[in-house]
Design a protein around this motif. Structure first.
Motif, PDB file in Angstrom:
ATOM      1  N   LEU A 194       0.732  -1.154  -0.074  1.00  0.00           N
ATOM      2  CA  LEU A 194       0.012   0.103   0.043  1.00  0.00           C
ATOM      3  C   LEU A 194       0.672   1.256   0.088  1.00  0.00           C
ATOM      4  O   LEU A 194       1.833   1.361   0.445  1.00  0.00           O
ATOM      5  CB  LEU A 194      -0.816   0.116   1.197  1.00  0.00           C
ATOM      6  CG  LEU A 194      -2.027  -1.089   1.351  1.00  0.00           C
ATOM      7  CD1 LEU A 194      -2.531  -1.111   2.735  1.00  0.00           C
ATOM      8  CD2 LEU A 194      -3.030  -0.923   0.290  1.00  0.00           C
ATOM      9  N   LYS A 195       0.105   2.343  -0.814  1.00  0.00           N
ATOM     10  CA  LYS A 195       0.901   3.623  -0.588  1.00  0.00           C
ATOM     11  C   LYS A 195       0.916   4.215   0.761  1.00  0.00           C
ATOM     12  O   LYS A 195       0.006   3.712   1.617  1.00  0.00           O
ATOM     13  CB  LYS A 195       0.257   4.773  -1.628  1.00  0.00           C
ATOM     14  CG  LYS A 195       0.944   4.606  -2.923  1.00  0.00           C
ATOM     15  CD  LYS A 195       0.462   5.778  -3.730  1.00  0.00           C
ATOM     16  CE  LYS A 195       0.981   5.795  -5.113  1.00  0.00           C
ATOM     17  NZ  LYS A 195       0.451   6.803  -5.921  1.00  0.00           N
ATOM     18  N   ARG A 196       2.142   4.901   1.267  1.00  0.00           N
ATOM     19  CA  ARG A 196       1.973   5.417   2.678  1.00  0.00           C
ATOM     20  C   ARG A 196       0.710   6.310   2.660  1.00  0.00           C
ATOM     21  O   ARG A 196       0.335   7.210   2.041  1.00  0.00           O
ATOM     22  CB  ARG A 196       3.129   5.980   2.822  1.00  0.00           C
ATOM     23  CG  ARG A 196       3.461   6.423   4.316  1.00  0.00           C
ATOM     24  CD  ARG A 196       4.869   7.010   4.518  1.00  0.00           C
ATOM     25  NE  ARG A 196       5.162   7.289   5.857  1.00  0.00           N
ATOM     26  CZ  ARG A 196       6.216   7.532   6.389  1.00  0.00           C
ATOM     27  NH1 ARG A 196       7.467   7.842   5.466  1.00  0.00           N
ATOM     28  NH2 ARG A 196       6.538   8.136   7.693  1.00  0.00           N
ATOM     29  N   LYS A 197      -0.003   6.283   4.003  1.00  0.00           N
ATOM     30  CA  LYS A 197      -1.150   6.909   4.429  1.00  0.00           C
ATOM     31  C   LYS A 197      -0.917   7.893   5.546  1.00  0.00           C
ATOM     32  O   LYS A 197      -1.513   8.845   5.757  1.00  0.00           O
ATOM     33  CB  LYS A 197      -2.149   6.227   4.480  1.00  0.00           C
ATOM     34  CG  LYS A 197      -3.523   6.730   4.617  1.00  0.00           C
ATOM     35  CD  LYS A 197      -4.115   6.560   3.185  1.00  0.00           C
ATOM     36  CE  LYS A 197      -5.674   6.977   3.510  1.00  0.00           C
ATOM     37  NZ  LYS A 197      -6.363   7.181   2.039  1.00  0.00           N
ATOM     38  N   GLY A 198       0.039   7.681   6.373  1.00  0.00           N
ATOM     39  CA  GLY A 198       0.351   8.215   7.486  1.00  0.00           C
ATOM     40  C   GLY A 198      -0.902   8.111   8.702  1.00  0.00           C
ATOM     41  O   GLY A 198      -1.364   7.122   8.633  1.00  0.00           O
ATOM     42  N   GLN A 199      -0.733   9.002   9.815  1.00  0.00           N
ATOM     43  CA  GLN A 199      -1.451   8.913  10.621  1.00  0.00           C
ATOM     44  C   GLN A 199      -2.667   9.366  10.609  1.00  0.00           C
ATOM     45  O   GLN A 199      -3.270  10.098  10.005  1.00  0.00           O
ATOM     46  CB  GLN A 199      -0.876   9.417  12.115  1.00  0.00           C
ATOM     47  CG  GLN A 199       0.342   8.754  12.605  1.00  0.00           C
ATOM     48  CD  GLN A 199       0.617   9.510  13.966  1.00  0.00           C
ATOM     49  OE1 GLN A 199       0.346  10.596  14.285  1.00  0.00           O
ATOM     50  NE2 GLN A 199       1.333   8.832  14.920  1.00  0.00           N
ATOM     51  N   ALA A 200      -3.979   8.377  11.327  1.00  0.00           N
ATOM     52  CA  ALA A 200      -5.283   8.796  11.107  1.00  0.00           C
ATOM     53  C   ALA A 200      -5.417   9.837  12.219  1.00  0.00           C
ATOM     54  O   ALA A 200      -4.567  10.303  12.999  1.00  0.00           O
ATOM     55  CB  ALA A 200      -6.116   7.734  11.472  1.00  0.00           C
ATOM     56  N   PRO A 201      -6.542  10.841  12.038  1.00  0.00           N
ATOM     57  CA  PRO A 201      -6.673  12.016  13.014  1.00  0.00           C
ATOM     58  C   PRO A 201      -6.669  11.534  14.596  1.00  0.00           C
ATOM     59  O   PRO A 201      -6.223  12.337  15.329  1.00  0.00           O
ATOM     60  CB  PRO A 201      -8.234  12.508  12.686  1.00  0.00           C
ATOM     61  CG  PRO A 201      -8.197  12.066  11.173  1.00  0.00           C
ATOM     62  CD  PRO A 201      -7.583  10.813  10.981  1.00  0.00           C
ATOM     63  N   GLY A 202      -7.225  10.338  14.605  1.00  0.00           N
ATOM     64  CA  GLY A 202      -6.945   9.809  16.204  1.00  0.00           C
ATOM     65  C   GLY A 202      -5.737   9.264  16.547  1.00  0.00           C
ATOM     66  O   GLY A 202      -5.437   8.999  17.756  1.00  0.00           O
ATOM     67  N   GLY A 203      -4.582   9.413  15.793  1.00  0.00           N
ATOM     68  CA  GLY A 203      -3.366   9.134  15.906  1.00  0.00           C
ATOM     69  C   GLY A 203      -2.955   7.623  15.885  1.00  0.00           C
ATOM     70  O   GLY A 203      -1.693   7.353  15.889  1.00  0.00           O
ATOM     71  N   MET A 204      -3.881   6.730  15.060  1.00  0.00           N
ATOM     72  CA  MET A 204      -3.206   5.555  14.546  1.00  0.00           C
ATOM     73  C   MET A 204      -2.651   5.417  13.451  1.00  0.00           C
ATOM     74  O   MET A 204      -3.069   6.149  12.684  1.00  0.00           O
ATOM     75  CB  MET A 204      -4.680   4.623  14.604  1.00  0.00           C
ATOM     76  CG  MET A 204      -4.534   3.113  14.202  1.00  0.00           C
ATOM     77  SD  MET A 204      -6.081   2.175  14.026  1.00  0.00           S
ATOM     78  CE  MET A 204      -6.393   2.652  12.325  1.00  0.00           C
ATOM     79  N   ASP A 205      -1.652   4.384  13.551  1.00  0.00           N
ATOM     80  CA  ASP A 205      -0.814   4.291  12.240  1.00  0.00           C
ATOM     81  C   ASP A 205      -1.624   3.619  11.399  1.00  0.00           C
ATOM     82  O   ASP A 205      -1.660   2.292  11.373  1.00  0.00           O
ATOM     83  CB  ASP A 205       0.408   3.745  12.685  1.00  0.00           C
ATOM     84  CG  ASP A 205       1.451   3.360  11.284  1.00  0.00           C
ATOM     85  OD1 ASP A 205       1.243   4.158  10.395  1.00  0.00           O
ATOM     86  OD2 ASP A 205       2.326   2.776  11.815  1.00  0.00           O
ATOM     87  N   GLN A 206      -2.091   4.326  10.233  1.00  0.00           N
ATOM     88  CA  GLN A 206      -3.010   3.488   9.118  1.00  0.00           C
ATOM     89  C   GLN A 206      -1.932   2.627   8.192  1.00  0.00           C
ATOM     90  O   GLN A 206      -2.483   1.710   7.606  1.00  0.00           O
ATOM     91  CB  GLN A 206      -3.285   4.823   8.346  1.00  0.00           C
ATOM     92  CG  GLN A 206      -4.458   5.267   8.975  1.00  0.00           C
ATOM     93  CD  GLN A 206      -5.081   6.462   8.026  1.00  0.00           C
ATOM     94  OE1 GLN A 206      -6.105   6.209   7.419  1.00  0.00           O
ATOM     95  NE2 GLN A 206      -4.357   7.646   7.587  1.00  0.00           N
ATOM     96  N   ASP A 207      -0.653   2.831   8.289  1.00  0.00           N
ATOM     97  CA  ASP A 207       0.149   2.035   7.436  1.00  0.00           C
ATOM     98  C   ASP A 207       0.709   0.683   8.241  1.00  0.00           C
ATOM     99  O   ASP A 207       1.079  -0.170   7.581  1.00  0.00           O
ATOM    100  CB  ASP A 207       1.517   2.727   7.056  1.00  0.00           C
ATOM    101  CG  ASP A 207       1.252   3.764   6.561  1.00  0.00           C
ATOM    102  OD1 ASP A 207       0.484   3.964   5.387  1.00  0.00           O
ATOM    103  OD2 ASP A 207       1.741   5.090   6.605  1.00  0.00           O
ATOM    104  N   ASP A 208       0.317   0.646   9.408  1.00  0.00           N
ATOM    105  CA  ASP A 208       0.432  -0.805  10.028  1.00  0.00           C
ATOM    106  C   ASP A 208      -0.572  -1.745  10.196  1.00  0.00           C
ATOM    107  O   ASP A 208      -1.425  -1.897  11.107  1.00  0.00           O
ATOM    108  CB  ASP A 208       0.863  -0.299  11.583  1.00  0.00           C
ATOM    109  CG  ASP A 208       1.528  -1.450  12.656  1.00  0.00           C
ATOM    110  OD1 ASP A 208       1.638  -2.385  11.747  1.00  0.00           O
ATOM    111  OD2 ASP A 208       1.546  -1.538  13.519  1.00  0.00           O
ATOM    112  N   ARG A 209      -0.679  -2.298   8.872  1.00  0.00           N
ATOM    113  CA  ARG A 209      -1.857  -3.326   8.851  1.00  0.00           C
ATOM    114  C   ARG A 209      -1.285  -4.304   7.586  1.00  0.00           C
ATOM    115  O   ARG A 209      -0.540  -4.005   6.824  1.00  0.00           O
ATOM    116  CB  ARG A 209      -3.140  -2.626   8.494  1.00  0.00           C
ATOM    117  CG  ARG A 209      -3.103  -1.816   7.032  1.00  0.00           C
ATOM    118  CD  ARG A 209      -4.551  -1.171   6.803  1.00  0.00           C
ATOM    119  NE  ARG A 209      -4.583  -0.158   7.449  1.00  0.00           N
ATOM    120  CZ  ARG A 209      -5.808   0.020   8.241  1.00  0.00           C
ATOM    121  NH1 ARG A 209      -6.949  -0.595   7.940  1.00  0.00           N
ATOM    122  NH2 ARG A 209      -5.875   1.233   9.086  1.00  0.00           N
ATOM    123  N   VAL A 210      -1.969  -5.300   7.579  1.00  0.00           N
ATOM    124  CA  VAL A 210      -1.968  -6.252   6.555  1.00  0.00           C
ATOM    125  C   VAL A 210      -3.386  -6.734   6.096  1.00  0.00           C
ATOM    126  O   VAL A 210      -4.217  -7.279   7.032  1.00  0.00           O
ATOM    127  CB  VAL A 210      -1.154  -7.695   6.908  1.00  0.00           C
ATOM    128  CG1 VAL A 210      -1.170  -8.885   6.147  1.00  0.00           C
ATOM    129  CG2 VAL A 210       0.311  -7.309   7.730  1.00  0.00           C
TER     130      VAL A 210
END
Length: 409
Positions: free
Chosen positions: A188-204
């Motif tokens: 996936l392309k890098r997405k960055g942090q969500a407004p709540g602070g969760m790392d959107q790129d840390d997923r499979v």
């Protein structure tokens, strides 16, 4: 006297008292710099926050089961009331639904060679990327056939790739999620942090059927159940109408009587977006108000300097009055001197403030948001402060009796 003569006289007097004028100008310059910087950085931060919210999808709905209750007592965890059949019914019965994507998730250890990483494993459908407006940096998304056959394929987020592969190419490599091998087919392309602070790129991402069968297991969740679902509406203006229709479909699907509350939650990002916009706007306003206090302090210093100038130039004022200068001439001279001080300080503050905004924007990675209105507001405020600060000393000087003024020296 002409206004050009007032202006040249003011510049000559400012130059004559260079040090005092510089210190006075410095106070105004700091105030204008603070105002421009706060407004510019605040606008840039607001744009960045709204951009992140928009990347989640302003027309996106999020459905999840409500918390379980037993005898009115809320229990930990979520009930398994939401199913794939519910999402299918919504797709078929609710208009304005552009796409849907049911999902399940679990935290699991991902391994590659000697490296391991605990990540969020998300079982979903191939429509998930289009729903979330997410693009692939490498490879491909899993196909419909791979979903149906529960193939062991995975699409990795940027954080997972960085942790497991470093600079290696992950496409075609085999990772293990728990004890099950998965072939990496996309990144996936890098997405960055969500407004709540969760790392959107840390997923499979893996196929929904594969996640339920291989990772979560049918023993932990009843067949057909899901943890949540994303839905995209084709018209943002009909979000509230669609929410009402989805609510009606789900209540009928779950056979809930009228007196029983919903056993599901429907969230949309409109309120989040509006709340964040209002919060950042309010914060910028109050910070700019605090910064504007320094302009008031600068104005007080100008008034103090001009009062001292009246005392120092009493003989000059008396001499001018004696040779024909009017009250208006004396008053205008002092007001223009104060205005020149604030204008020089204001222009210097605009330049310095703009440079600071550009620097902060480059460091923080948001666009430079220096609007003409912000610059005009800051410079106009400085000019108003100068006129108000110079008005009392100017009136005091214009009312001096010429005979007494000459005798006083």
């Amino acid at each position: 006297m002409s206004y050009w003569l007032y202006f040249t006289n003011a510049l000559r007097i400012i130059y004559r008292h260079r040090l005092r004028s510089f210190l006075t100008i410095l106070g105004i310059m700091i105030g204008v710099t603070a105002v421009v910087t706060v407004i510019g950085v605040g606008a840039g931060s607001q744009h960045q926050i709204l951009e992140r919210v928009e990347s989640l999808g302003a027309d996106l709905l999020f459905i999840e089961p409500d918390a379980m209750e037993n005898g009115g007592v809320q229990l930990e965890g979520r009930s398994s009331t939401l199913t794939v059949k519910d999402i299918t019914a919504i797709r078929n019965l609710v208009p304005n639904i552009q796409a849907v994507s049911p999902s399940v998730y679990a935290e699991a250890r991902v391994l590659f060679g000697s490296k391991n990483w605990i990540s969020r494993i998300q079982g979903t459908t191939r429509d998930y990327l289009s729903l979330r407006k997410w693009d692939l940096a490498q490879g491909r998304m899993f196909t419909e056939q791979e979903e149906v056959r529960a193939k062991k394929v995975a699409v990795l987020g940027h954080s997972v790739v960085k942790a497991l592969f470093g600079k290696q190419t992950p496409i075609g490599q085999t990772i293990r999620i728990g004890k099950t091998p998965f072939k990496v087919i996309g990144v996936l392309k890098r997405k960055g942090q969500a407004p709540g602070g969760m790392d959107q790129d840390d997923r499979v991402l893996v196929p929904l059927s594969t996640a339920k069968l291989r990772i979560i297991g049918l023993s932990k969740t009843r067949p057909g159940s899901i943890h949540y679902a994303h839905l995209r509406i084709d018209d943002k203006t009909k979000i509230n109408e669609s929410i009402y229709q989805i609510q009606d479909v789900l209540r009928r699907q779950h056979q809930l009587p009228d007196h029983q509350p919903d056993d599901f939650i429907i969230n949309d990002l409109t309120e989040i977006q509006e709340s964040m916009t209002e919060a950042t706007r309010s914060l910028t306003f109050w910070l700019a108000s605090v910064a504007a206090i320094s302009l008031v302090v600068g104005g007080i210093s100008i008034m103090n300097v001009m009062l001292v100038a009246v005392r120092e130039r009493t003989e000059e004022i008396g001499l001018r009055r004696a040779v024909g200068a009017t009250h208006k001439d004396i008053r205008n001279q002092f007001i223009i001197e104060a205005t020149c001080l604030t204008t020089i300080g204001g222009l210097s503050g605009l330049i310095l403030g703009s440079l600071l905004v550009i620097t902060v924007a480059n460091i923080r990675g948001f666009p430079v948001m220096i609007t003409p209105s912000a610059l005009i507001l800051a410079l106009g405020s400085a000019a108003v402060v100068g006129i108000i600060s110079g008005l009392y000393p100017a009136l005091l000087a214009s009312r001096l009796d010429p005979i007494r003024a000459l005798k006083r020296e």
